[in-house]
Write a protein that holds these residues in place. Structure first.
Motif, PDB file in Angstrom:
ATOM      1  N   SER A  77       0.821  -1.213   0.000  1.00 42.62           N
ATOM      2  CA  SER A  77       0.000   0.000   0.000  1.00 42.62           C
ATOM      3  C   SER A  77       0.863   1.275   0.000  1.00 42.62           C
ATOM      4  N   THR A  97       4.651 -12.767  -1.024  1.00 41.15           N
ATOM      5  CA  THR A  97       3.230 -13.043  -0.824  1.00 41.15           C
ATOM      6  C   THR A  97       2.944 -14.053   0.283  1.00 41.15           C
ATOM      7  N   HIS A  98       3.968 -14.807   0.694  1.00 42.64           N
ATOM      8  CA  HIS A  98       3.751 -15.852   1.701  1.00 42.64           C
ATOM      9  C   HIS A  98       4.804 -15.740   2.808  1.00 42.64           C
ATOM     10  N   HIS A  99       4.492 -16.366   3.946  1.00 46.12           N
ATOM     11  CA  HIS A  99       5.446 -16.269   5.040  1.00 46.12           C
ATOM     12  C   HIS A  99       5.840 -17.623   5.626  1.00 46.12           C
ATOM     13  N   LYS A 119      -0.501 -17.366   3.221  1.00 47.51           N
ATOM     14  CA  LYS A 119      -0.585 -16.201   2.350  1.00 47.51           C
ATOM     15  C   LYS A 119      -0.771 -14.935   3.179  1.00 47.51           C
ATOM     16  N   LEU A 120      -0.020 -13.918   2.793  1.00 45.19           N
ATOM     17  CA  LEU A 120      -0.114 -12.638   3.511  1.00 45.19           C
ATOM     18  C   LEU A 120      -1.364 -11.882   3.066  1.00 45.19           C
ATOM     19  N   SER A 121      -2.022 -11.239   4.008  1.00 48.96           N
ATOM     20  CA  SER A 121      -3.209 -10.474   3.623  1.00 48.96           C
ATOM     21  C   SER A 121      -2.804  -9.255   2.796  1.00 48.96           C
ATOM     22  N   GLU A 122      -1.673  -8.651   3.172  1.00 49.19           N
ATOM     23  CA  GLU A 122      -1.135  -7.598   2.307  1.00 49.19           C
ATOM     24  C   GLU A 122       0.275  -7.987   1.884  1.00 49.19           C
TER      25      GLU A 122
END
Length: 509
Positions: A77, A97-99, A119-122
RNA sequence: CGGGGCGUAGCGCAGCUUGGUAGCGCGUUUCACUGGGGGUGAAGAGGUCGCAGGUUCGAAUCCUGUCGCCCCGACCA
């Protein structure tokens, strides 16, 4: 079997891009890695970067800047806040995108595979530059005019998913410094931008022996999100241009996008004016292309990992130890008693058990500014054999050891000066003034010039006109040279309208 | 991302058209000789031919896919 005349094949004139890669390899500077577009910087190459860092870091601190560090990952953002900026970098962002990874066994092959999960939300973007995340910090840090100016520098890596990577010149990940400052007024921020611009120019001249043209970028070539971009443009040996450093006045664009405000002396809320500026490991690539020759790397003494290499010549066993001792003693004297560029001399004794010729060529290819050889005859006569990297590999002069010690710093400086002069001559001989369109257009055709150099023209055209010319001839306006904008009026090379403006055109890296 | 080229020992390459599980040069290792010079000789190490499938009794070689590299272009520090 006679060796080829030059250590590097192909030569510069035969194939410049291939020559460049061979120089990097022969000098053991860096190599491509398993990771796409990313390089492994090897010790000899990294030491050059460290020398650049030391010098610049000193200059930044001397002008009031402080180092800090910000996150590698930027919330997606943040990048959306400044429209132009976001658009400018959108196509080259690596995104996280992932952790988490989960092991999963392939039922057929039995191999374990790691599958991204969580998956990351942001998503996060790996920083392509840090304006946004540093701006976010600035918005917290700045409250009053008393907090300004805020002068921050970061040494970091950044990632830009470039389509066509080349070692040092354009890699997906690169090392750099990025300065970020915030100021009360436009004037003050522009002054900062100009001061850093001059600092870069000085550093390139004094450290890397690279003369640059200082200028402003046109709107078309400006940094995304900047109101003004200043550049130092260097010419390398194939006469192409390379942007060696930039300094941007960002106006209030980022301040407005990220709400970086302060209460001024009249108790009114104002947006700050910000700047950003940087140089990268691209400087190492610029350095290579600026000075190196068909025998390999040529290093200006200030950035040479070793400035002097002493090679013992030991043809007879009985004098061997005495010669090595003499070499070590000379090295120690140099290290203890001599400084260059404010640092103790960097001297290495190459006592590897190898043939003398092998060692000599090793250091030639690595670009060491001065080579000293001491053999039995020299030892007896209290002399040394001196070879300079800015001269042919077979040139040598025998001088008294005491004379050498007395003159060594001067000699190093003379290597620096000769490299600078040579680069300046090449550049000046390949900038041509041009005032009419047909000459201008003919200049860029391959039949006329393989390495066309640069053209300086009167210029008053629009952005669209500039872009059309650029595309047509595969060139760009490298800059509007600062010292050329106040001359006599002349007809613009394209439109014929009288203008004081001058533009420098060329092909670039 | 478009056009072209290419992935075989650390580097540079041959072999592939006409399938039969690898070869050359340089480098490297050890020893000897040499010694103002990238030398000479001998012996040795090192590659499941980018990866994954497929065709075949058999694949570096044929087919498909994929990843990567280089050059030119667009984009950029």
């Amino acid at each position: 079997m006679a060796k080829p005349k030059n250590a590097i094949s192909p030569t510069r004139t035969e194939n410049f891009p291939e020559w460049y890669q061979q120089v990097v390899r022969a000098a053991d500077l860096a190599e491509n890695s398993e990771t796409r577009g990313c390089m492994v910087i090897k010790p000899w190459g990294f030491a050059i970067w460290e020398a650049i860092q030391r010098d610049l870091d000193g200059r930044f601190k001397a002008t009031g800047h402080e180092n800090a560090y910000f996150p590698l990952l930027i919330p997606l953002s943040y990048l959306e806040k400044e429209a132009e900026h976001a658009e400018g970098f959108a196509t080259e962002c690596a995104v996280v995108t992932h952790h988490r990874l989960e092991a999963e066994k392939d039922p057929e092959t039995g191999k374990t595979k790691m599958i991204p999960r969580g998956k990351l939300s942001e998503p996060y973007v790996i920083r392509p530059t840090s304006e946004t995340i540093i701006g976010a910090a600035f918005s917290r840090w700045v409250e009053s005019y008393r907090d300004l100016p805020l002068l921050i520098n970061q040494w970091a890596n950044v990632m830009r998913w470039e389509m066509r990577p080349r070692l040092f010149l354009r890699t997906a990940e690169f090392l750099w410094q990025e300065g970020h400052t915030a100021h009360e007024t436009k004037e003050e921020a522009i002054e900062e931008t100009r001061m850093i611009h001059q600092l870069y120019s000085d550093a390139l001249r004094d450290l890397l022996a690279i003369p640059v043209i200082m200028g402003e970028k046109t709107e078309a070539e400006r940094f995304p999100g900047a109101d003004m971009t200043l550049t130092v443009e260097a010419m390398v040996q194939d006469k192409k241009a390379i942007q060696a450093g930039t300094s941007h006045y960002l106006g209030q664009n980022f301040a407005k996008a990220q709400k970086i405000t302060f209460v001024d002396r009249d108790n009114k809320e104002q947006f700050v004016h910000t700047t950003s500026w940087g140089v990268s490991t691209r400087l190492v690539g610029t350095l290579i292309m600026a000075h190196s020759d068909d025998d390999g790397l040529v290093l200006p003494p200030r950035v040479a990992p070793q400035q002097i290499v002493i090679i013992p010549v030991t043809p007879k066993e009985e004098s061997r130890q005495a010669i090595i001792d003499a070499c070590q003693a000379l090295a120690q004297t140099l290290r203890n008693e001599k400084t260059y560029g404010g640092e103790a001399l960097r001297v290495k004794v190459d006592d590897r058990d190898l043939g003398g010729g092998v060692k000599k060529w090793d250091w030639v290819k690595k670009g060491v500014p001065l080579r000293i050889e001491i053999g039995p005859r020299d030892l007896a006569e209290q002399k040394v054999c001196l070879q300079r990297r800015d001269q042919a590999a077979n040139e040598k002069s025998f001088i008294g050891k005491e004379d050498f010690l007395r003159e060594v710093v001067e000699t190093l400086d003379s290597v620096h000066q000769s490299l600078l002069e040579k680069a300046r001559t090449l550049r000046d001989e390949n900038i041509t003034e041009c005032s009419d369109l047909s000459t201008f257009e003919a200049h860029w055709s391959d039949e006329n010039h393989e390495d066309p150099g640069w053209l300086l023209t009167p210029w008053g055209g629009t952005r669209e006109e500039e872009e059309e010319l650029s595309k047509k001839h595969r060139i760009t306006v490298r800059c509007l040279p600062l010292d050329q904008q106040d001359g006599a009026e002349a007809p613009c090379v394209l439109t014929g309208q009288p203008t004081k403006g001058r533009a420098l055109w060329g092909r670039s890296y």
